[in-house]
Design an enzyme around this catalytic site. Structure first.
Site, PDB file in Angstrom:
ATOM      1  N   GLY A  46       0.808  -1.172  -0.146  1.00  0.00           N
ATOM      2  CA  GLY A  46      -0.115  -0.099   0.032  1.00  0.00           C
ATOM      3  C   GLY A  46       0.980   1.257  -0.045  1.00  0.00           C
ATOM      4  O   GLY A  46       2.041   1.283   0.725  1.00  0.00           O
ATOM      5  N   GLN A  51       3.301  10.034   0.334  1.00  0.00           N
ATOM      6  CA  GLN A  51       4.886   9.043   0.690  1.00  0.00           C
ATOM      7  C   GLN A  51       5.744   9.177  -0.522  1.00  0.00           C
ATOM      8  O   GLN A  51       6.876   9.010  -0.415  1.00  0.00           O
ATOM      9  CB  GLN A  51       4.524   7.585   0.887  1.00  0.00           C
ATOM     10  CG  GLN A  51       3.992   7.368   2.211  1.00  0.00           C
ATOM     11  CD  GLN A  51       3.441   5.775   2.176  1.00  0.00           C
ATOM     12  OE1 GLN A  51       2.585   5.362   1.922  1.00  0.00           O
ATOM     13  NE2 GLN A  51       4.375   5.157   3.157  1.00  0.00           N
ATOM     14  N   CYS A  92       5.541   0.278   7.578  1.00  0.00           N
ATOM     15  CA  CYS A  92       5.291   1.241   6.817  1.00  0.00           C
ATOM     16  C   CYS A  92       6.662   1.323   5.823  1.00  0.00           C
ATOM     17  O   CYS A  92       7.724   1.405   6.408  1.00  0.00           O
ATOM     18  CB  CYS A  92       4.986   2.362   7.837  1.00  0.00           C
ATOM     19  SG  CYS A  92       4.683   3.932   6.622  1.00  0.00           S
ATOM     20  N   LEU A  93       6.503   1.494   4.771  1.00  0.00           N
ATOM     21  CA  LEU A  93       7.788   1.864   3.914  1.00  0.00           C
ATOM     22  C   LEU A  93       8.255   3.205   4.266  1.00  0.00           C
ATOM     23  O   LEU A  93       9.468   3.402   4.053  1.00  0.00           O
ATOM     24  CB  LEU A  93       7.386   2.212   2.285  1.00  0.00           C
ATOM     25  CG  LEU A  93       6.565   0.876   1.611  1.00  0.00           C
ATOM     26  CD1 LEU A  93       6.264   1.138   0.315  1.00  0.00           C
ATOM     27  CD2 LEU A  93       7.533  -0.260   1.792  1.00  0.00           C
ATOM     28  N   HIS A 134      -4.422   2.212   7.541  1.00  0.00           N
ATOM     29  CA  HIS A 134      -2.866   2.741   7.519  1.00  0.00           C
ATOM     30  C   HIS A 134      -2.730   3.679   6.557  1.00  0.00           C
ATOM     31  O   HIS A 134      -2.223   4.793   6.768  1.00  0.00           O
ATOM     32  CB  HIS A 134      -2.033   1.549   7.222  1.00  0.00           C
ATOM     33  CG  HIS A 134      -0.618   1.852   7.163  1.00  0.00           C
ATOM     34  ND1 HIS A 134       0.204   1.370   8.271  1.00  0.00           N
ATOM     35  CD2 HIS A 134       0.287   2.477   6.302  1.00  0.00           C
ATOM     36  CE1 HIS A 134       1.350   1.986   7.992  1.00  0.00           C
ATOM     37  NE2 HIS A 134       1.329   2.543   7.031  1.00  0.00           N
ATOM     38  N   GLU A 135      -3.265   3.624   5.130  1.00  0.00           N
ATOM     39  CA  GLU A 135      -3.078   4.514   4.220  1.00  0.00           C
ATOM     40  C   GLU A 135      -3.915   5.725   4.200  1.00  0.00           C
ATOM     41  O   GLU A 135      -3.325   6.842   4.101  1.00  0.00           O
ATOM     42  CB  GLU A 135      -3.180   4.024   2.917  1.00  0.00           C
ATOM     43  CG  GLU A 135      -2.339   2.610   2.619  1.00  0.00           C
ATOM     44  CD  GLU A 135      -0.936   2.769   2.852  1.00  0.00           C
ATOM     45  OE1 GLU A 135      -0.243   3.890   2.494  1.00  0.00           O
ATOM     46  OE2 GLU A 135      -0.114   1.866   2.711  1.00  0.00           O
ATOM     47  N   HIS A 138      -2.102   8.223   6.662  1.00  0.00           N
ATOM     48  CA  HIS A 138      -1.138   9.003   6.037  1.00  0.00           C
ATOM     49  C   HIS A 138      -1.728  10.045   5.330  1.00  0.00           C
ATOM     50  O   HIS A 138      -1.276  11.384   5.450  1.00  0.00           O
ATOM     51  CB  HIS A 138      -0.641   8.277   4.971  1.00  0.00           C
ATOM     52  CG  HIS A 138       0.750   7.321   5.127  1.00  0.00           C
ATOM     53  ND1 HIS A 138       1.734   7.743   5.761  1.00  0.00           N
ATOM     54  CD2 HIS A 138       0.883   5.973   5.050  1.00  0.00           C
ATOM     55  CE1 HIS A 138       2.449   6.577   6.052  1.00  0.00           C
ATOM     56  NE2 HIS A 138       1.853   5.521   5.841  1.00  0.00           N
TER      57      HIS A 138
HETATM   58 ZN   LIG Z   1       2.792   3.876   5.864  1.00  0.00          ZN
END
Ligand SMILES: [Zn+2]
Length: 184
Positions: A46, A51, A92-93, A134-135, A138
């Site tokens: 995701g 990001q 998380c990336l 989660h996304e 963000h």
């Molecule tokens: Zn994330």
């Protein structure tokens, strides 16, 4: 293919609220393509537009390998969420090398627009629900490491501080939380 660098939590843009998308044009389609490319190159499931430094309310998810869906979701919002919660590990990336347990609703119904601006809904449970939430966090400038239960938050505070300084984690506080697979 346009792979963009994924911002880490040392970048202040990750703490800003993203703007709604108003134009469903070629720029939006290009953004979504870049997001899929960037997510795939990092092995994520995701990604939110912020990001890769674009403060728009766009997210992509690819959970096909886990038996769920792949798609782009514009201006997403939670319509309904279950009272029943799920426990699960989240990564998380933008927080490389760190993951932790975080409670989320087990099921969610999301309203969103597709790439042409059509209003749609989608439901997801377990990992898909977790990815959506989660996304969407963000898009509101929230990162999962700031939402952990106090005890876990405290345990990981040193690692989070290192990542915020742009350093990699060399000696994680607790082996349980180290070097797990990147997720979103
Ligand atoms: Zn994330």
């Amino acid at each position: 293919m346009a792979v963009k660098p994924v911002l880490t939590i040392q970048d202040e843009r990750l703490y800003k609220v993203s703007e709604p998308v108003k134009k469903f044009d070629r720029d939006l389609r290009d953004l979504v393509r870049d997001m899929f490319d960037s997510m795939a190159s990092e092995g994520g499931v995701g990604l939110a537009a912020v990001q890769i430094g674009i403060l728009k309310r766009v997210l992509v998810i690819d959970l096909v390998e886990k038996g769920f869906i792949k798609g782009a979701f514009i201006n997403p919002r939670v319509i309904e969420a279950s009272d029943e919660m799920q426990d699960g590990e989240e990564g998380c990336l933008s927080v490389p090398g760190l993951s932790a347990e975080l409670k989320r609703p087990r099921w969610v119904k999301i309203g969103y627009q597709d790439l042409s601006g059509n209003e749609k809904t989608v439901e997801g449970e377990m990992l898909l629900a977790r990815a959506f939430l989660h996304e969407m966090d963000h898009l509101d400038g929230k990162v999962f490491v700031d939402q952990l239960e106090p005890a876990i938050h405290k345990m990981l505070a040193g690692d989070v501080a290192l990542i915020k300084q742009g350093k990699s984690i060399e000696h994680p506080a607790e082996p349980k939380y180290r070097n797990r697979k990147k997720t979103a």
